[in-house]
Design an enzyme around this catalytic site. Structure first.
Site, PDB file in Angstrom:
ATOM      1  N   GLN A  71      -4.601  -1.231   9.609  1.00 19.39           N
ATOM      2  CA  GLN A  71      -4.567  -2.552   8.976  1.00 19.39           C
ATOM      3  C   GLN A  71      -5.186  -3.593   9.914  1.00 19.39           C
ATOM      4  O   GLN A  71      -4.864  -3.648  11.102  1.00 19.39           O
ATOM      5  CB  GLN A  71      -3.115  -2.930   8.623  1.00 19.39           C
ATOM      6  CG  GLN A  71      -2.980  -4.205   7.819  1.00 19.39           C
ATOM      7  CD  GLN A  71      -3.655  -4.150   6.434  1.00 19.39           C
ATOM      8  OE1 GLN A  71      -3.728  -3.102   5.805  1.00 19.39           O
ATOM      9  NE2 GLN A  71      -4.160  -5.280   5.967  1.00 19.39           N
TER      10      GLN A  71
ATOM     11  N   LYS B 105       0.840  -1.210   0.000  1.00 19.04           N
ATOM     12  CA  LYS B 105       0.000   0.000   0.000  1.00 19.04           C
ATOM     13  C   LYS B 105       0.871   1.254   0.000  1.00 19.04           C
ATOM     14  O   LYS B 105       0.618   2.204  -0.743  1.00 19.04           O
ATOM     15  CB  LYS B 105      -0.949  -0.010   1.211  1.00 19.04           C
ATOM     16  CG  LYS B 105      -2.067  -1.043   1.090  1.00 19.04           C
ATOM     17  CD  LYS B 105      -2.900  -1.167   2.348  1.00 19.04           C
ATOM     18  CE  LYS B 105      -3.954  -2.260   2.184  1.00 19.04           C
ATOM     19  NZ  LYS B 105      -4.785  -2.479   3.379  1.00 19.04           N
TER      20      LYS B 105
ATOM     21  N   ASP C 102     -11.005   3.224   4.256  1.00 28.76           N
ATOM     22  CA  ASP C 102     -11.371   1.810   4.126  1.00 28.76           C
ATOM     23  C   ASP C 102     -12.886   1.624   3.999  1.00 28.76           C
ATOM     24  O   ASP C 102     -13.344   0.546   3.626  1.00 28.76           O
ATOM     25  CB  ASP C 102     -10.902   1.022   5.366  1.00 28.76           C
ATOM     26  CG  ASP C 102      -9.558   0.343   5.140  1.00 28.76           C
ATOM     27  OD1 ASP C 102      -9.323  -0.138   4.015  1.00 28.76           O
ATOM     28  OD2 ASP C 102      -8.764   0.278   6.099  1.00 28.76           O
TER      29      ASP C 102
HETATM   30  N1  GUN Z   1      -7.224  -6.519   6.126  1.00 30.54           N
HETATM   31  C1  GUN Z   1      -7.629  -7.247   5.055  1.00 30.54           C
HETATM   32  N2  GUN Z   1      -8.143  -6.432   4.106  1.00 30.54           N
HETATM   33  C2  GUN Z   1      -8.077  -5.179   4.602  1.00 30.54           C
HETATM   34  C3  GUN Z   1      -8.440  -3.909   4.073  1.00 30.54           C
HETATM   35  O1  GUN Z   1      -8.981  -3.754   2.958  1.00 30.54           O
HETATM   36  N3  GUN Z   1      -8.187  -2.849   4.888  1.00 30.54           N
HETATM   37  C4  GUN Z   1      -7.628  -2.975   6.115  1.00 30.54           C
HETATM   38  N4  GUN Z   1      -7.434  -1.883   6.841  1.00 30.54           N
HETATM   39  N5  GUN Z   1      -7.278  -4.144   6.627  1.00 30.54           N
HETATM   40  C5  GUN Z   1      -7.502  -5.234   5.868  1.00 30.54           C
END
Ligand code: GUN
Length: 291
Positions: A97, A53, A120
């Site tokens: 995350q 990311k 998100d």
């Molecule tokens: N863990 C798995 N997928 C995601 C996501 O799209 N965003 C976040 N913050 N954590 C995740």
């Protein structure tokens, strides 16, 4: 018959370069998008997602504020950090995350993020907006799947979309998106309680596997010619790999190739689209699109 393999990586790259252009225009107007990325602990999959990311943010010309915390961090400490980021006007978006260590209440943490910085789309306000069809942040993976379907020319109007998996991150928001008027699919949401799963999946024009169970979708569960979207990212031990594992989806890919009309691979299918949509959401946050 051999299915067309959807190159999610290539579609994501195209979107990422469009976003990079939008970012440079925004910067000329005096705003420099910045996403705070919080990682608690060292879950190997989470570390790898967060690294990807941040690399994507940098390549799009966006800044990140990395906050790496020990797995011992208390819930109160984390909430305090989020409160500071909510107040910080140089930070446009906040990403925590998931998963978080078990002593931290994930829903409490998500609810602490300012909804206008929730890139998100997990905050109850954004989840509620999605439910009632108001503009707001849409979770990146389901959002990416809708773009993937559109870019790949998959007809959705009146199509039967069957989703396997009811998570807050993928299955539930995806069901809402696919049922929107502009996509107009008829949606069936299957889960671990579904009896005779194959009877549902076999009637799917669009089959989305988001169960987190390697190979749960076999070739005999796919309608000939269907579009198959594999959201699974499962780590399987593999001594022939330097990392000691390989990634595999929820679909038996090799067998499915003979039945499906179109299929996403793992990796390089849905994953890159999730990241591209995170960039898009961060751009929305910097523009204040959903304030
Ligand atoms: N863990 C798995 N997928 C995601 C996501 O799209 N965003 C976040 N913050 N954590 C995740």
């Amino acid at each position: 018959m051999s299915a067309r393999i959807i190159d999610g990586f290539a579609i994501a790259q195209k979107i990422r370069s469009e976003i990079a252009l939008e970012v440079s225009a925004l910067k000329k107007d005096g705003s420099s998008p910045c996403l705070a990325v919080i990682l608690v602990g060292e879950n190997p999959a989470s570390v790898s997602y967060v690294t990807a990311k941040k690399k994507a943010l940098a390549e799009a010309g966006m800044a990140d504020k990395s906050i790496d915390l020990s797995s011992e961090t208390s819930e109160a400490e984390l909430l305090n950090i989020i409160a500071g980021l909510n107040r910080d006007t140089s930070v446009h978006g906040i990403l925590v995350q998931l998963p978080l260590p078990s002593h931290i209440d994930e829903q409490k943490v998500i609810a602490a993020i300012a909804p206008e910085k929730d890139v998100d789309g997990f905050h109850p306000v954004n989840a509620g907006k999605l439910l009632i069809g108001r503009p707001g942040f849409v979770p990146c993976t389901p959002y990416g799947i809708t773009v993937l379907l559109k870019e790949s020319g998959v007809p959705t109007d009146g199509a039967h979309a069957v989703i396997v998996g009811r998570s807050n991150i993928v299955g539930k928001p995806l069901a809402l998106l696919l049922a929107r008027k502009d996509i107009n699919a008829t949606v069936t949401l299957c889960h671990t309680g579904t009896k005779n799963l194959a009877s549902f999946t076999r009637s799917a024009d669009i089959l989305i596997a988001a169960a987190g169970r390697p190979g749960i979708i076999g070739a005999d569960m796919i309608k000939p010619g269907a579009a198959v979207i594999d959201v699974g990212v499962n780590r399987i031990p593999d001594n022939t790999k330097k990392s000691g594992f390989r990634l595999t989806g929820d679909v038996d890919f090799q067998a499915a190739l003979d039945v499906a009309g179109l299929i996403t691979p793992v990796p390089k299918g849905v994953g890159p689209m999730t990241i591209a949509m995170l960039l898009r959401n961060t751009l929305h946050a910097a523009r204040g699109s959903f304030k």
